[in-house]
Design an enzyme around this catalytic site. Structure first.
Site, mmCIF file in Angstrom:
data_model
loop_
_atom_site.group_PDB
_atom_site.id
_atom_site.type_symbol
_atom_site.label_atom_id
_atom_site.label_comp_id
_atom_site.label_asym_id
_atom_site.label_seq_id
_atom_site.Cartn_x
_atom_site.Cartn_y
_atom_site.Cartn_z
ATOM 1 N N GLU A 82 -33.378 -16.998 -20.603
ATOM 2 C CA GLU A 82 -33.983 -15.718 -20.651
ATOM 3 C C GLU A 82 -34.711 -16.267 -22.431
ATOM 4 O O GLU A 82 -34.153 -17.337 -22.997
ATOM 5 C CB GLU A 82 -33.248 -14.329 -21.051
ATOM 6 C CG GLU A 82 -31.885 -14.096 -21.585
ATOM 7 C CD GLU A 82 -31.571 -12.926 -21.874
ATOM 8 O OE1 GLU A 82 -31.497 -12.199 -21.217
ATOM 9 O OE2 GLU A 82 -29.885 -12.800 -22.502
ATOM 10 N N ASP A 85 -33.415 -9.027 -30.592
ATOM 11 C CA ASP A 85 -34.742 -9.515 -29.741
ATOM 12 C C ASP A 85 -35.847 -9.727 -31.055
ATOM 13 O O ASP A 85 -37.000 -9.167 -30.331
ATOM 14 C CB ASP A 85 -34.969 -8.809 -28.583
ATOM 15 C CG ASP A 85 -33.619 -8.467 -27.729
ATOM 16 O OD1 ASP A 85 -32.864 -9.436 -27.873
ATOM 17 O OD2 ASP A 85 -33.569 -7.738 -27.039
HETATM 18 O O1 FUB Z 1 -31.929 -6.720 -25.246
HETATM 19 C C1 FUB Z 1 -31.698 -6.878 -24.003
HETATM 20 C C2 FUB Z 1 -31.768 -7.992 -23.273
HETATM 21 O O2 FUB Z 1 -30.904 -8.516 -24.714
HETATM 22 C C3 FUB Z 1 -33.309 -8.507 -23.650
HETATM 23 O O3 FUB Z 1 -34.218 -8.452 -23.363
HETATM 24 C C4 FUB Z 1 -32.470 -10.300 -23.848
HETATM 25 O O4 FUB Z 1 -32.916 -11.059 -23.974
HETATM 26 C C5 FUB Z 1 -30.694 -9.827 -24.324
HETATM 27 O O5 FUB Z 1 -31.330 -10.131 -25.654
#
Ligand code: FUB
Length: 372
Positions: free
Chosen positions: A268, A58
Site C-alpha cells: 500500500e 499518511d
Molecule cells: O491511514 C489508513 C491507512 O493506513 C492508509 O490508507 C494506509 O496507507 C496506512 O497508512
C-alpha cells in the site's frame, strides 16, 4: 493495511529478525510491534512530530506557490476495537497542514473536508493526496461507500487548504485506497492507487468487487504479487483516461516480484517522484513494514526493484511522500511517537538523498534504536 494480532506479531517479528538488513532494524521493528514508548526504551527518533495538537498520518506533501502543504489522514480515537479490516481507522475529516519552510511553524488549517459532505461516503477517510491545475486544487481521497467498498473520490477548491467540495460520486473505475497523484514534466497527470488486505485491492482481481474475497494477499505464494494500479487522468483531473494498468515491480532479471516475496512486494502507500529523468515508484511493504523503491523509464512502469529506503518506524503502518523543496529532497512519513498506538499517528519529515548512481541511501527513523 491490517491490525497486529498477537500471533501475527510473533510471525512478523521472526520474519523480520531473519530477513532484515541488520540487527538494528530488527530492534526497531520490535518497538514497532510492541508499541513501547520512547521513555521506556530510551529511544531517540531521527525527527520529531510536525504537529501534536491533532493526530496525523499518511502525509502527502506538495509545494504550491512556494509554500509547503501536507495532506494527511486525521487520526481519531473512536474506541472502535482493532480488527483485521482496520475498522478502528475510522477517520472522519481532513485537516491540511502548511508551513513556509522545513523547520518553520506548522499550521493546522482546520477542517478541509468532512465525511458528512461526501454524498456517497459510508465510513473511513483514509490516506489522501492533492493536485493542482489551472487555478483549481484537487483533493483525492479513499473512503468506503455505503456498501463498505473502498473507492477514490475527488473534491475541488480554489485554495490549497480548502474548503473542498466533493463530487457527488467516486471517480469512475477507481477502487481500493491510497491515491498518489503525479504530474509529469509533460503536464500529464497519473494516479497510482491500491492497497491489499484492509485496502481491499485483492478483491478486485476479476475487475469486479468480490465481497467474499480474501482478507489478505489472495494469491498462491508463487504467483506474481498483486500490483499497485496506475491510471492516466483526463485533463479535467476528475476522470480516468483509458484503462487502469498494473504498476508492475520486477526484479533485476525483469521477472515480476512474487506474492511470497513479502520484504519487497507492494502492499500500500505508493508515491511517485521523478529524478534525473527516471521514475521512482516508492511504496510500503505493509506486513514487513518497509518503505522500498523501484525505478522505471515510464510513469506506467515496469519498475525495477532497487532496495529499501526506510527501515520500519514505530507503529504497524508506514506511509510516506517524497518532495523536492528548494533544491533539496525530503521524505514525509509518520510514526506513533506521541501516542504509542498504531491508529493514532504523527507526521514527520527528514532529508532524503540520491546517490550519484541514482540509488537512495537507507534512512533509519531511529537515532538510538529501542532496546538500548
Ligand atoms: O491511514 C489508513 C491507512 O493506513 C492508509 O490508507 C494506509 O496507507 C496506512 O497508512
Amino acid at each position: 493495511m491490517r491490525i497486529p494480532l498477537k500471533t501475527t506479531k510473533l510471525v512478523c517479528t521472526l520474519l523480520i529478525t531473519a530477513c532484515m538488513i541488520n540487527a538494528g532494524s530488527a530492534i526497531a521493528q520490535q518497538a514497532a510491534v510492541t508499541g513501547k514508548t520512547d521513555t521506556a526504551n530510551k529511544v531517540k527518533y531521527l525527527s520529531q512530530p510536525l504537529i501534536s495538537s491533532i493526530y496525523t498520518a499518511d502525509p502527502s506533501a506538495h509545494v504550491f506557490n512556494g509554500k509547503i502543504y501536507i495532506y494527511p489522514s486525521h487520526d481519531i480515537n473512536t474506541g472502535i476495537p482493532e480488527n483485521d479490516n482496520g475498522d478502528h481507522f475510522a477517520m472522519r475529516d481532513y485537516h491540511i497542514l502548511s508551513m513556509d519552510s522545513i523547520g518553520g511553524a506548522v499550521k493546522d488549517n482546520g477542517v478541509a473536508l468532512d465525511i458528512k459532505d461526501i454524498p456517497w461516503a459510508g465510513r473511513q477517510l483514509w490516506a489522501p493526496d492533492a493536485g493542482f491545475k489551472n487555478g483549481t486544487y484537487y483533493l483525492y481521497f479513499p473512503v468506503k461507500d455505503k456498501q463498505d467498498v473502498f473507492h477514490i473520490g475527488v473534491a475541488t477548491a480554489t485554495s490549497p487548504v480548502g474548503p473542498f467540495k466533493a463530487e457527488p460520486w467516486p471517480i469512475v473505475g477507481s477502487y481500493s485506497i491510497d491515491p498518489a497523484v503525479f504530474t509529469d514534466t509533460d503536464g500529464k497527470t497519473y494516479m497510482y492507487f491500491g492497497g491489499i488486505w484492509g485496502g481491499q485491492l485483492q478483491r478486485w482481481l476479476s475487475g469486479n468487487y468480490d465481497a467474499g474475497g480474501s482478507k489478505t494477499d489472495s494469491q498462491t505464494e508463487d504467483a506474481p504479487a498483486i500490483s499497485c494500479k496506475v491510471a492516466l487522468l483526463k485533463p479535467d483531473m476528475k476522470n480516468i483516461d483509458g484503462a487502469v494498468k498494473d504498476a508492475v515491480i520486477v526484479d533485476s532479471l525483469g521477472k515480476p516480484l512474487l506474492t511470497k516475496d513479502r520484504n519487497r512486494r507492494f502492499f500500500e502507500g505508493s508515491w511517485m517522484h521523478k529524478y534525473n529523468g527516471k521514475y521512482y515508484f516508492t511504496y510500503s511493504t505493509g506486513d514487513t513494514h518497509l518503505l522500498c523503491y523501484a525505478i522505471g523509464d515510464s510513469p506506467l512502469g515496469p519498475f525495477t526493484y532497487k532496495g529499501v529506503l526506510m527501515k520500519p518506524v514505530q507503529g504497524w503502518t508506514t506511509h510516506h511522500s517524497i518532495v523536492e523543496i528548494k533544491g533539496k529532497w525530503y521524505i514525509f512519513y509518520h510514526d506513533t511517537q506521541i501516542s504509542g498506538k498504531t491508529h493514532l499517528r504523527n507526521v514527520k519529515v527528514t532529508r532524503l538523498n540520491h546517490n550519484a548512481d541514482g540509488s537512495i541511501p537507507l534512512i533509519d527513523p531511529f537515532l538510538q534504536a529501542p532496546g538500548y
